[in-house]
Design a protein around this motif. Structure first.
Motif, PDB file in Angstrom:
ATOM      1  N   ARG A  85      -5.435   0.180  -5.483  1.00 47.61           N
ATOM      2  CA  ARG A  85      -4.173  -0.316  -6.038  1.00 47.61           C
ATOM      3  C   ARG A  85      -3.330   0.807  -6.611  1.00 47.61           C
ATOM      4  O   ARG A  85      -2.103   0.765  -6.553  1.00 47.61           O
ATOM      5  CB  ARG A  85      -4.438  -1.353  -7.122  1.00 47.61           C
ATOM      6  N   SER A  86      -3.963   1.820  -7.181  1.00 51.50           N
ATOM      7  CA  SER A  86      -3.192   2.903  -7.794  1.00 51.50           C
ATOM      8  C   SER A  86      -2.689   3.925  -6.777  1.00 51.50           C
ATOM      9  O   SER A  86      -1.586   4.441  -6.913  1.00 51.50           O
ATOM     10  CB  SER A  86      -4.019   3.606  -8.861  1.00 51.50           C
ATOM     11  N   LYS A  88      -3.000   3.494  -3.091  1.00 52.06           N
ATOM     12  CA  LYS A  88      -2.743   2.883  -1.772  1.00 52.06           C
ATOM     13  C   LYS A  88      -3.509   3.564  -0.642  1.00 52.06           C
ATOM     14  O   LYS A  88      -3.090   3.548   0.504  1.00 52.06           O
ATOM     15  CB  LYS A  88      -1.245   2.871  -1.441  1.00 52.06           C
TER      16      LYS A  88
END
Length: 104
Positions: A85-86, A88
């Protein structure tokens, strides 16, 4: 007839495939799966020699390792989700800094 040598050979192959996966791969998820493969190779080795020596102690240790690995899998997979999430991406070359902000 399967012998002690054949089980030990399979466990060494599992461990070796795991080592190659940890060294050669860049995807953090594949590296995690390779570590788990190494752990299963060690567990198979412990159970093999426990059966050979008619001793239950290594089998108890193996059951404990499997239960700890289940908890570790949940934590590691949540860390993988947070990393994805941070950044990609799951490429290990991206994760070189420990800070969240930009460098000045």
């Amino acid at each position: 007839m399967l012998t002690l040598t054949s089980y030990a050979f399979v466990s060494m192959i599992l461990f070796s495939i795991g080592v190659v996966g940890v060294i050669a791969r860049k995807n953090i998820f594949v590296i995690y799966m390779s570590i788990e493969l190494m752990l299963n190779g060690v567990n198979l080795f412990l159970v093999t020699f426990a059966r050979y020596h008619f001793n239950l102690d290594p089998q108890i240790i193996t059951i404990m390792v499997i239960s700890i690995a289940a908890a570790e899998a949940a934590i590691f997979l949540s860390v993988i989700i947070l990393l994805y999430r941070s950044k990609k991406s799951l490429n290990t070359d991206i994760f070189t800094t420990l800070t969240q902000g930009e460098k000045s």
